[in-house]
Design a protein around this motif. Sequence first.
Motif, mmCIF file in Angstrom:
data_model
loop_
_atom_site.group_PDB
_atom_site.id
_atom_site.type_symbol
_atom_site.label_atom_id
_atom_site.label_comp_id
_atom_site.label_asym_id
_atom_site.label_seq_id
_atom_site.Cartn_x
_atom_site.Cartn_y
_atom_site.Cartn_z
ATOM 1 N N GLY A 1 0.787 -1.226 0.000
ATOM 2 C CA GLY A 1 0.000 0.000 0.000
ATOM 3 C C GLY A 1 0.817 1.271 0.000
ATOM 4 O O GLY A 1 0.257 2.368 0.045
ATOM 5 N N HIS A 2 2.158 1.162 -0.082
ATOM 6 C CA HIS A 2 3.044 2.315 -0.026
ATOM 7 C C HIS A 2 3.882 2.409 -1.300
ATOM 8 O O HIS A 2 4.254 1.394 -1.890
ATOM 9 C CB HIS A 2 3.985 2.219 1.176
ATOM 10 N N GLY A 3 4.224 3.631 -1.678
ATOM 11 C CA GLY A 3 5.102 3.828 -2.812
ATOM 12 C C GLY A 3 4.578 3.147 -4.063
ATOM 13 O O GLY A 3 3.419 3.299 -4.450
ATOM 14 N N PRO B 1 -11.280 11.112 12.289
ATOM 15 C CA PRO B 1 -11.745 11.454 10.938
ATOM 16 C C PRO B 1 -10.565 11.835 10.055
ATOM 17 O O PRO B 1 -9.510 12.271 10.551
ATOM 18 C CB PRO B 1 -12.671 12.652 11.171
ATOM 19 N N ASP B 2 -10.730 11.690 8.754
ATOM 20 C CA ASP B 2 -9.636 11.937 7.820
ATOM 21 C C ASP B 2 -8.991 13.303 8.011
ATOM 22 O O ASP B 2 -7.758 13.413 8.082
ATOM 23 C CB ASP B 2 -10.142 11.822 6.373
ATOM 24 N N GLY B 3 -9.824 14.342 8.092
ATOM 25 C CA GLY B 3 -9.285 15.695 8.191
ATOM 26 C C GLY B 3 -8.427 15.891 9.429
ATOM 27 O O GLY B 3 -7.333 16.452 9.362
ATOM 28 N N GLU B 4 -8.921 15.407 10.569
ATOM 29 C CA GLU B 4 -8.188 15.597 11.822
ATOM 30 C C GLU B 4 -6.910 14.763 11.845
ATOM 31 O O GLU B 4 -5.862 15.232 12.310
ATOM 32 C CB GLU B 4 -9.087 15.217 13.007
ATOM 33 N N LEU B 5 -6.985 13.535 11.358
ATOM 34 C CA LEU B 5 -5.793 12.687 11.324
ATOM 35 C C LEU B 5 -4.727 13.300 10.422
ATOM 36 O O LEU B 5 -3.549 13.355 10.775
ATOM 37 C CB LEU B 5 -6.163 11.288 10.839
ATOM 38 N N TRP B 6 -5.141 13.793 9.277
ATOM 39 C CA TRP B 6 -4.199 14.402 8.346
ATOM 40 C C TRP B 6 -3.529 15.624 8.960
ATOM 41 O O TRP B 6 -2.318 15.823 8.817
ATOM 42 C CB TRP B 6 -4.919 14.766 7.054
ATOM 43 N N GLU B 7 -4.301 16.454 9.654
ATOM 44 C CA GLU B 7 -3.744 17.644 10.294
ATOM 45 C C GLU B 7 -2.677 17.264 11.320
ATOM 46 O O GLU B 7 -1.631 17.922 11.424
ATOM 47 C CB GLU B 7 -4.853 18.445 10.968
ATOM 48 N N ARG B 8 -2.937 16.217 12.084
ATOM 49 C CA ARG B 8 -1.954 15.786 13.086
ATOM 50 C C ARG B 8 -0.680 15.284 12.434
ATOM 51 O O ARG B 8 0.426 15.546 12.913
ATOM 52 C CB ARG B 8 -2.558 14.696 13.975
ATOM 53 N N ASP C 1 -6.142 11.848 0.057
ATOM 54 C CA ASP C 1 -7.052 10.721 -0.122
ATOM 55 C C ASP C 1 -6.339 9.490 -0.663
ATOM 56 O O ASP C 1 -6.773 8.353 -0.440
ATOM 57 C CB ASP C 1 -8.189 11.112 -1.067
ATOM 58 N N LEU C 2 -5.230 9.716 -1.370
ATOM 59 C CA LEU C 2 -4.491 8.612 -1.961
ATOM 60 C C LEU C 2 -3.642 7.873 -0.934
ATOM 61 O O LEU C 2 -3.589 6.629 -0.925
ATOM 62 C CB LEU C 2 -3.596 9.146 -3.085
ATOM 63 N N ALA D 1 -3.284 3.963 3.731
ATOM 64 C CA ALA D 1 -2.119 3.192 4.153
ATOM 65 C C ALA D 1 -1.554 3.733 5.465
ATOM 66 O O ALA D 1 -1.127 2.963 6.333
ATOM 67 C CB ALA D 1 -1.043 3.221 3.069
ATOM 68 N N MET D 2 -1.562 5.048 5.623
ATOM 69 C CA MET D 2 -1.076 5.637 6.867
ATOM 70 C C MET D 2 -1.959 5.238 8.032
ATOM 71 O O MET D 2 -1.478 4.909 9.121
ATOM 72 C CB MET D 2 -1.008 7.166 6.737
ATOM 73 N N ARG D 3 -3.260 5.239 7.813
ATOM 74 C CA ARG D 3 -4.192 4.837 8.864
ATOM 75 C C ARG D 3 -3.975 3.369 9.244
ATOM 76 O O ARG D 3 -4.020 2.998 10.415
ATOM 77 C CB ARG D 3 -5.629 5.068 8.413
ATOM 78 N N ALA D 4 -3.743 2.526 8.230
ATOM 79 C CA ALA D 4 -3.495 1.108 8.499
ATOM 80 C C ALA D 4 -2.216 0.919 9.317
ATOM 81 O O ALA D 4 -2.171 0.095 10.243
ATOM 82 C CB ALA D 4 -3.402 0.333 7.186
ATOM 83 N N ASP D 5 -1.163 1.674 8.975
ATOM 84 C CA ASP D 5 0.084 1.603 9.727
ATOM 85 C C ASP D 5 -0.131 2.006 11.184
ATOM 86 O O ASP D 5 0.367 1.358 12.117
ATOM 87 C CB ASP D 5 1.129 2.538 9.115
ATOM 88 N N ILE D 6 -0.852 3.099 11.376
ATOM 89 C CA ILE D 6 -1.085 3.596 12.733
ATOM 90 C C ILE D 6 -1.898 2.595 13.539
ATOM 91 O O ILE D 6 -1.615 2.339 14.713
ATOM 92 C CB ILE D 6 -1.782 4.967 12.689
ATOM 93 N N ALA D 7 -2.903 1.996 12.909
ATOM 94 C CA ALA D 7 -3.706 0.987 13.598
ATOM 95 C C ALA D 7 -2.848 -0.213 13.981
ATOM 96 O O ALA D 7 -2.934 -0.731 15.109
ATOM 97 C CB ALA D 7 -4.870 0.550 12.709
#
Length: 276
Positions: free
Chosen positions: A59-61, A142-149, A168-169, A173-179
Amino acid sequence: MGVHRGSVRTVTSTARPGLRLLVLPHSGGRAESFAAWRTALPAAFPGTAVDLCAAQYPGHGDRLAEAPREDVGAIAEEIVADLTRLPPAGLLLFGHSFGSAVACEVARRCPGAGLDVVLLVASSAWAPGDPARPPRDEHLLPDGELWERLVALGGIDPDLAQETEIRDLVLPAMRADIAAHERYLGCPEPVSLDCDVHVCVARGDPLVPVPAARHWARLTTGNASVDIRSGAHFHVFDDPALLLADLARRVTPRAHAIPTHANGGGPAHESPASHA
């Protein structure tokens, strides 16, 4: 990165490596991000043939079309399988942030795969099972808040931070990594290592305070050491030459002592990285 060739990408290779430095990136990180390290290798490791490799998670690169994984063990299994197909060399694992969790699971699997871990470096990371770590559920934001952090943390190019299409792209994958990272750090099963562990923490890191380095020593029967660096969470990109020189002082004698038949590996994966 060229043709897709699995999870381990060779950034720079030598004919008969005495040491393989494998970088395990942070959440959302790509193998390409560490290509700049190659210019500092010769000066940092004089007299030692070093292969620099970096992991590319699903899911990366150039693996963007693949579904990201939320299981650290599954990511590590794929990496170890790729490592066994590379020419034999002592293994220096460098895990940054989320990559430190992946490094732990890679290190746990290496003995059974015939791979020798010279040193595991945990950079900007809480140790698994550390009771002092405050609970976090950032993967549920939520996407917006996670992205801002994530942008505030400094791991995203400022020129791309305002691009909604980019967000959005890469955000799934970033959310999956964090989870995966949060789940792994909170696992009640203790992580047990037998390799030496070196911890790098930065004074200005808002996520991992300096005292968090202490718990890593409880995870291994090997030696443990700590380096307190300047900078913040992404200190690894501030002065790679200084960081690599410090690592070389810790591992070079051991690298020269490793026999060349250590794992009997086969042909290397070749996919030179280019700095993004």
